[in-house]
Design a protein around this motif. Structure first.
Motif, short mmCIF file in Angstrom:
data_model
loop_
_atom_site.label_atom_id
_atom_site.label_comp_id
_atom_site.label_asym_id
_atom_site.label_seq_id
_atom_site.Cartn_x
_atom_site.Cartn_y
_atom_site.Cartn_z
N UNK A 116 0.83 -1.19 0.00
CA UNK A 116 0.00 0.00 0.00
C UNK A 116 0.87 1.24 0.00
N UNK A 117 0.65 2.13 -0.95
CA UNK A 117 1.47 3.34 -1.10
C UNK A 117 0.74 4.54 -0.49
N UNK A 118 1.44 5.24 0.41
CA UNK A 118 0.86 6.38 1.12
C UNK A 118 1.80 7.58 1.05
N UNK A 119 1.22 8.78 1.10
CA UNK A 119 2.01 10.02 1.09
C UNK A 119 1.53 10.90 2.24
N UNK A 120 2.37 11.05 3.25
CA UNK A 120 2.07 11.94 4.38
C UNK A 120 0.70 11.66 5.00
N UNK A 121 0.38 10.39 5.10
CA UNK A 121 -0.90 9.98 5.68
C UNK A 121 -0.74 9.78 7.19
N UNK A 122 -1.82 9.94 7.94
CA UNK A 122 -1.79 9.71 9.38
C UNK A 122 -1.65 8.23 9.68
N UNK A 123 -0.93 7.93 10.75
CA UNK A 123 -0.68 6.54 11.12
C UNK A 123 -1.98 5.77 11.32
N UNK A 124 -2.94 6.39 11.99
CA UNK A 124 -4.20 5.70 12.27
C UNK A 124 -4.93 5.31 10.99
N UNK A 125 -4.87 6.18 9.98
CA UNK A 125 -5.52 5.88 8.71
C UNK A 125 -4.79 4.75 7.98
N UNK A 126 -3.47 4.75 8.03
CA UNK A 126 -2.71 3.68 7.40
C UNK A 126 -3.02 2.34 8.06
N UNK A 127 -3.06 2.34 9.39
CA UNK A 127 -3.37 1.10 10.11
C UNK A 127 -4.78 0.61 9.76
N UNK A 128 -5.69 1.53 9.60
CA UNK A 128 -7.06 1.17 9.24
C UNK A 128 -7.10 0.52 7.87
N UNK A 129 -6.35 1.08 6.93
CA UNK A 129 -6.33 0.53 5.57
C UNK A 129 -5.62 -0.82 5.54
N UNK A 130 -4.58 -0.98 6.35
CA UNK A 130 -3.92 -2.29 6.45
C UNK A 130 -4.94 -3.35 6.84
N UNK A 131 -5.72 -3.04 7.87
CA UNK A 131 -6.70 -3.99 8.40
C UNK A 131 -7.83 -4.25 7.40
N UNK A 132 -8.28 -3.20 6.74
CA UNK A 132 -9.44 -3.34 5.86
C UNK A 132 -9.11 -3.94 4.50
N UNK A 133 -7.91 -3.66 3.98
CA UNK A 133 -7.59 -4.07 2.61
C UNK A 133 -6.84 -5.39 2.52
N UNK A 134 -6.01 -5.68 3.52
CA UNK A 134 -5.20 -6.89 3.45
C UNK A 134 -3.80 -6.66 2.91
N UNK A 135 -3.40 -5.40 2.72
CA UNK A 135 -2.01 -5.15 2.31
C UNK A 135 -1.07 -5.66 3.41
N UNK A 136 0.11 -6.14 3.01
CA UNK A 136 1.04 -6.66 4.01
C UNK A 136 2.39 -5.95 4.01
N UNK A 137 2.48 -4.85 3.26
CA UNK A 137 3.66 -3.98 3.26
C UNK A 137 3.17 -2.55 3.10
N UNK A 138 3.82 -1.61 3.80
CA UNK A 138 3.48 -0.19 3.69
C UNK A 138 4.62 0.53 2.99
N UNK A 139 4.30 1.30 1.96
CA UNK A 139 5.29 2.15 1.28
C UNK A 139 4.98 3.60 1.59
#
Length: 208
Positions: free
Chosen positions: A56-79
């Motif tokens: 999952x590719x993110x730009x200056x996103x809040x940690x809580x939102x990234x964690x939410x997307x990890x949980x909801x989408x199933x991505x297993x790596x954060x960029x």
């Protein structure tokens, strides 16, 4: 040599890339012409092999939102492709790719501050953070400061220039997006040609 195809938005193209040998698939959740919804990414990821990296590719996103997307989408790596600090990059339980835009040797020195699982070397920022189809000056990497790091080479790669980049940089993985597109859409033939060029290259030991 591993290959990541980024900016994917539909299941058929993702499965085609995996069939051709892609090791990682990138889904952009930041502002981009390749942006995908969390719902759509989840639908695709649920049908992918377990061994594929789902990034999952993110730009200056809040940690809580990234964690939410990890949980909801199933991505297993954060960029993280923005101005994230080394401390911010250490917050996550999944592996982290930190993207660094390379313009000068000073940018390369910045890499030492980040203790992430992967470092992605990309071109200078354009309209979007990444995916701009521009090659940066690979000669800046000739001094081999990057040994021992999992380096991902990105920025304007195509089937025509990727082997040259591999020879010079000796990365762990290469990352392509616009270089396998035609008229802004992922092109299966270009994806095949790119992955074939990478996989057929026999890496030589590089002595620094």
């Amino acid at each position: 040599m591993k290959v990541k195809v980024c900016g994917m938005t539909d299941l058929h193209t993702v499965l085609t890339a995996i069939q051709y040998g892609a090791d990682a698939i990138g889904f952009v959740f930041a502002e981009s012409k390749r942006r995908i919804t969390v719902k759509k990414a989840k639908e695709i990821i649920q049908q992918l092999p377990a061994g594929i990296l789902k990034v999952g590719v993110f730009v200056n996103e809040e940690k809580e939102q990234i964690e939410k997307i990890i949980e909801q989408s199933g991505i297993n790596v954060v960029q993280l492709h923005g101005d994230e600090t080394p401390q911010f990059c250490s917050y996550f339980t999944v592996p982290v790719i930190k993207a660094i835009s390379i313009e000068t040797e000073k940018d390369i020195a910045e890499i030492e501050e980040y203790k992430c699982d992967y470092i992605l070397l990309d071109s200078p920022k354009g309209k979007y953070r990444g995916g701009n189809g521009i090659v940066f000056n690979w000669d800046l990497l000739k001094k081999c400061q990057l040994r021992g790091r999992n380096i991902i080479l990105a920025g304007g790669l195509t089937s025509e220039n990727v082997v040259s980049g591999i020879k010079l940089v000796n990365p762990y993985m290469v990352d392509v997006s616009s270089g396998v597109e035609t008229d802004g859409k992922k092109d299966p033939e270009k994806i095949n040609n790119f992955i074939k060029a990478v996989k057929e290259y026999k890496r030589e030991d590089i002595k620094c």
